[in-house]
Design a protein around this motif. Sequence first.
Motif, PDB file in Angstrom:
ATOM      1  N   GLU A   4     -76.630 -73.115   5.978  1.00 31.51           N
ATOM      2  CA  GLU A   4     -76.590 -72.616   7.193  1.00 31.51           C
ATOM      3  C   GLU A   4     -77.689 -71.227   7.674  1.00 31.51           C
ATOM      4  OE1 GLU A   4     -73.659 -71.013  10.960  1.00 31.51           O
ATOM      5  OE2 GLU A   4     -72.734 -71.928   9.325  1.00 31.51           O
ATOM      6  N   GLN A   5     -77.434 -70.264   6.839  1.00 34.90           N
ATOM      7  CA  GLN A   5     -78.264 -69.071   6.670  1.00 34.90           C
ATOM      8  C   GLN A   5     -79.820 -69.602   6.372  1.00 34.90           C
ATOM      9  OE1 GLN A   5     -76.292 -67.128   3.484  1.00 34.90           O
ATOM     10  NE2 GLN A   5     -75.823 -65.301   4.688  1.00 34.90           N
ATOM     11  N   ILE A   6     -80.146 -70.451   5.446  1.00 37.14           N
ATOM     12  CA  ILE A   6     -81.486 -71.015   5.292  1.00 37.14           C
ATOM     13  C   ILE A   6     -81.850 -71.608   6.562  1.00 37.14           C
ATOM     14  CG2 ILE A   6     -82.997 -72.653   3.996  1.00 37.14           C
ATOM     15  CD1 ILE A   6     -80.670 -72.197   1.885  1.00 37.14           C
ATOM     16  N   ARG A   7     -81.273 -72.469   7.391  1.00 37.50           N
ATOM     17  CA  ARG A   7     -81.607 -72.744   8.642  1.00 37.50           C
ATOM     18  C   ARG A   7     -81.952 -71.892   9.529  1.00 37.50           C
ATOM     19  NH1 ARG A   7     -77.835 -76.978   7.178  1.00 37.50           N
ATOM     20  NH2 ARG A   7     -76.217 -75.988   8.713  1.00 37.50           N
ATOM     21  N   HIS A   8     -80.953 -71.003   9.659  1.00 34.93           N
ATOM     22  CA  HIS A   8     -81.141 -69.638  10.620  1.00 34.93           C
ATOM     23  C   HIS A   8     -82.347 -69.117  10.127  1.00 34.93           C
ATOM     24  CE1 HIS A   8     -78.863 -66.422  13.148  1.00 34.93           C
ATOM     25  NE2 HIS A   8     -79.786 -66.874  13.501  1.00 34.93           N
ATOM     26  N   ALA A   9     -82.567 -68.564   8.898  1.00 35.42           N
ATOM     27  CA  ALA A   9     -83.520 -67.982   8.608  1.00 35.42           C
ATOM     28  C   ALA A   9     -85.053 -68.722   9.069  1.00 35.42           C
ATOM     29  CB  ALA A   9     -83.782 -67.475   7.081  1.00 35.42           C
ATOM     30  N   ARG A  10     -84.937 -69.752   8.754  1.00 40.40           N
ATOM     31  CA  ARG A  10     -86.230 -70.592   8.939  1.00 40.40           C
ATOM     32  C   ARG A  10     -86.551 -70.727  10.687  1.00 40.40           C
ATOM     33  NH1 ARG A  10     -85.108 -75.068   4.524  1.00 40.40           N
ATOM     34  NH2 ARG A  10     -86.598 -74.249   2.856  1.00 40.40           N
ATOM     35  N   ALA A  11     -85.454 -70.847  11.268  1.00 41.87           N
ATOM     36  CA  ALA A  11     -85.465 -70.890  12.810  1.00 41.87           C
ATOM     37  C   ALA A  11     -86.038 -69.344  13.141  1.00 41.87           C
ATOM     38  CB  ALA A  11     -84.249 -71.179  13.449  1.00 41.87           C
ATOM     39  N   LEU A  12     -85.557 -68.518  12.667  1.00 40.49           N
ATOM     40  CA  LEU A  12     -86.156 -67.083  13.085  1.00 40.49           C
ATOM     41  C   LEU A  12     -87.487 -66.880  12.817  1.00 40.49           C
ATOM     42  CD1 LEU A  12     -82.720 -65.026  12.274  1.00 40.49           C
ATOM     43  CD2 LEU A  12     -83.590 -65.506  14.434  1.00 40.49           C
ATOM     44  N   LEU A  13     -87.902 -67.387  11.591  1.00 46.16           N
ATOM     45  CA  LEU A  13     -89.292 -67.294  11.313  1.00 46.16           C
ATOM     46  C   LEU A  13     -90.359 -67.789  12.205  1.00 46.16           C
ATOM     47  CD1 LEU A  13     -88.572 -67.471   7.510  1.00 46.16           C
ATOM     48  CD2 LEU A  13     -89.554 -65.348   8.609  1.00 46.16           C
ATOM     49  N   THR A  14     -89.888 -68.769  13.088  1.00 45.73           N
ATOM     50  CA  THR A  14     -90.963 -69.439  13.852  1.00 45.73           C
ATOM     51  C   THR A  14     -91.334 -68.259  15.008  1.00 45.73           C
ATOM     52  OG1 THR A  14     -89.206 -70.218  15.427  1.00 45.73           O
ATOM     53  CG2 THR A  14     -89.954 -71.768  13.311  1.00 45.73           C
ATOM     54  N   HIS A  15     -90.546 -67.411  15.168  1.00 44.59           N
ATOM     55  CA  HIS A  15     -90.682 -66.287  16.066  1.00 44.59           C
ATOM     56  C   HIS A  15     -91.805 -65.383  15.648  1.00 44.59           C
ATOM     57  CE1 HIS A  15     -87.361 -67.538  18.694  1.00 44.59           C
ATOM     58  NE2 HIS A  15     -86.695 -67.738  17.789  1.00 44.59           N
ATOM     59  N   PRO A  16     -92.880 -65.116  16.463  1.00 43.56           N
ATOM     60  CA  PRO A  16     -94.282 -64.261  16.078  1.00 43.56           C
ATOM     61  C   PRO A  16     -93.760 -62.976  15.608  1.00 43.56           C
ATOM     62  CG  PRO A  16     -94.728 -65.502  18.139  1.00 43.56           C
ATOM     63  CD  PRO A  16     -93.295 -65.655  17.772  1.00 43.56           C
ATOM     64  N   ASP A  17     -92.641 -62.479  16.285  1.00 44.48           N
ATOM     65  CA  ASP A  17     -92.293 -60.898  16.176  1.00 44.48           C
ATOM     66  C   ASP A  17     -91.284 -60.841  15.094  1.00 44.48           C
ATOM     67  OD1 ASP A  17     -90.417 -62.167  17.773  1.00 44.48           O
ATOM     68  OD2 ASP A  17     -90.078 -60.339  18.727  1.00 44.48           O
ATOM     69  N   ALA A  18     -90.955 -61.794  14.278  1.00 37.31           N
ATOM     70  CA  ALA A  18     -89.902 -61.935  13.436  1.00 37.31           C
ATOM     71  C   ALA A  18     -90.390 -61.226  11.860  1.00 37.31           C
ATOM     72  CB  ALA A  18     -89.224 -63.218  13.175  1.00 37.31           C
ATOM     73  N   THR A  19     -89.759 -60.384  11.448  1.00 43.03           N
ATOM     74  CA  THR A  19     -89.994 -60.078   9.827  1.00 43.03           C
ATOM     75  C   THR A  19     -88.891 -60.793   8.826  1.00 43.03           C
ATOM     76  OG1 THR A  19     -88.952 -57.808   9.971  1.00 43.03           O
ATOM     77  CG2 THR A  19     -91.211 -57.995  10.904  1.00 43.03           C
ATOM     78  N   VAL A  20     -89.549 -60.636   7.678  1.00 40.59           N
ATOM     79  CA  VAL A  20     -88.398 -61.340   6.736  1.00 40.59           C
ATOM     80  C   VAL A  20     -87.419 -60.216   6.532  1.00 40.59           C
ATOM     81  CG1 VAL A  20     -88.214 -61.505   4.177  1.00 40.59           C
ATOM     82  CG2 VAL A  20     -90.199 -62.512   5.473  1.00 40.59           C
ATOM     83  N   ALA A  21     -87.859 -58.692   6.734  1.00 36.61           N
ATOM     84  CA  ALA A  21     -86.631 -57.626   6.558  1.00 36.61           C
ATOM     85  C   ALA A  21     -85.850 -57.927   7.514  1.00 36.61           C
ATOM     86  CB  ALA A  21     -87.365 -56.394   6.508  1.00 36.61           C
ATOM     87  N   SER A  22     -86.171 -57.990   8.548  1.00 37.60           N
ATOM     88  CA  SER A  22     -85.041 -57.932   9.980  1.00 37.60           C
ATOM     89  C   SER A  22     -84.378 -59.086   9.797  1.00 37.60           C
ATOM     90  CB  SER A  22     -85.890 -57.999  11.075  1.00 37.60           C
ATOM     91  OG  SER A  22     -86.631 -59.109  11.694  1.00 37.60           O
ATOM     92  N   ILE A  23     -84.753 -60.454   9.430  1.00 37.34           N
ATOM     93  CA  ILE A  23     -83.974 -61.558   9.294  1.00 37.34           C
ATOM     94  C   ILE A  23     -82.938 -61.183   8.022  1.00 37.34           C
ATOM     95  CG2 ILE A  23     -84.125 -63.902   8.540  1.00 37.34           C
ATOM     96  CD1 ILE A  23     -86.783 -64.132  10.005  1.00 37.34           C
ATOM     97  N   ALA A  24     -83.349 -60.736   6.964  1.00 38.39           N
ATOM     98  CA  ALA A  24     -82.548 -60.397   5.978  1.00 38.39           C
ATOM     99  C   ALA A  24     -81.524 -59.527   6.383  1.00 38.39           C
ATOM    100  CB  ALA A  24     -83.381 -59.626   4.878  1.00 38.39           C
ATOM    101  N   ARG A  25     -81.690 -58.501   6.978  1.00 42.35           N
ATOM    102  CA  ARG A  25     -80.618 -57.706   7.577  1.00 42.35           C
ATOM    103  C   ARG A  25     -79.681 -58.547   8.616  1.00 42.35           C
ATOM    104  NH1 ARG A  25     -84.856 -54.015   8.186  1.00 42.35           N
ATOM    105  NH2 ARG A  25     -85.036 -54.531  10.439  1.00 42.35           N
ATOM    106  N   LEU A  26     -80.056 -59.166   9.311  1.00 40.46           N
ATOM    107  CA  LEU A  26     -79.439 -59.896  10.291  1.00 40.46           C
ATOM    108  C   LEU A  26     -78.667 -60.855   9.479  1.00 40.46           C
ATOM    109  CD1 LEU A  26     -78.797 -60.886  13.417  1.00 40.46           C
ATOM    110  CD2 LEU A  26     -80.580 -62.711  13.040  1.00 40.46           C
ATOM    111  N   LEU A  27     -78.985 -61.516   8.633  1.00 42.20           N
ATOM    112  CA  LEU A  27     -78.136 -62.598   7.615  1.00 42.20           C
ATOM    113  C   LEU A  27     -77.495 -61.850   6.547  1.00 42.20           C
ATOM    114  CD1 LEU A  27     -80.753 -65.420   7.519  1.00 42.20           C
ATOM    115  CD2 LEU A  27     -78.984 -65.036   9.121  1.00 42.20           C
TER     116      LEU A  27
END
Length: 62
Positions: A4-27
Amino acid sequence: MTEEQIRHARALLTHPDATVASIARLLRVSRSAIYKYVPELEDGGRPAVGASTGRSRLGPGA
């Protein structure tokens, strides 16, 4: 990371303003975990909308 986290990360990464760091913090995982479980990011690529794989950056200051 869970599936589920992997799917969520991949979905978030489709947003141009998303960063790996912010996704990591969120998850609540490390940035290295994102890169490990979403290996497409190592090439600097971003997943397309609806793609099941891919990496990208999320947000300023990340």
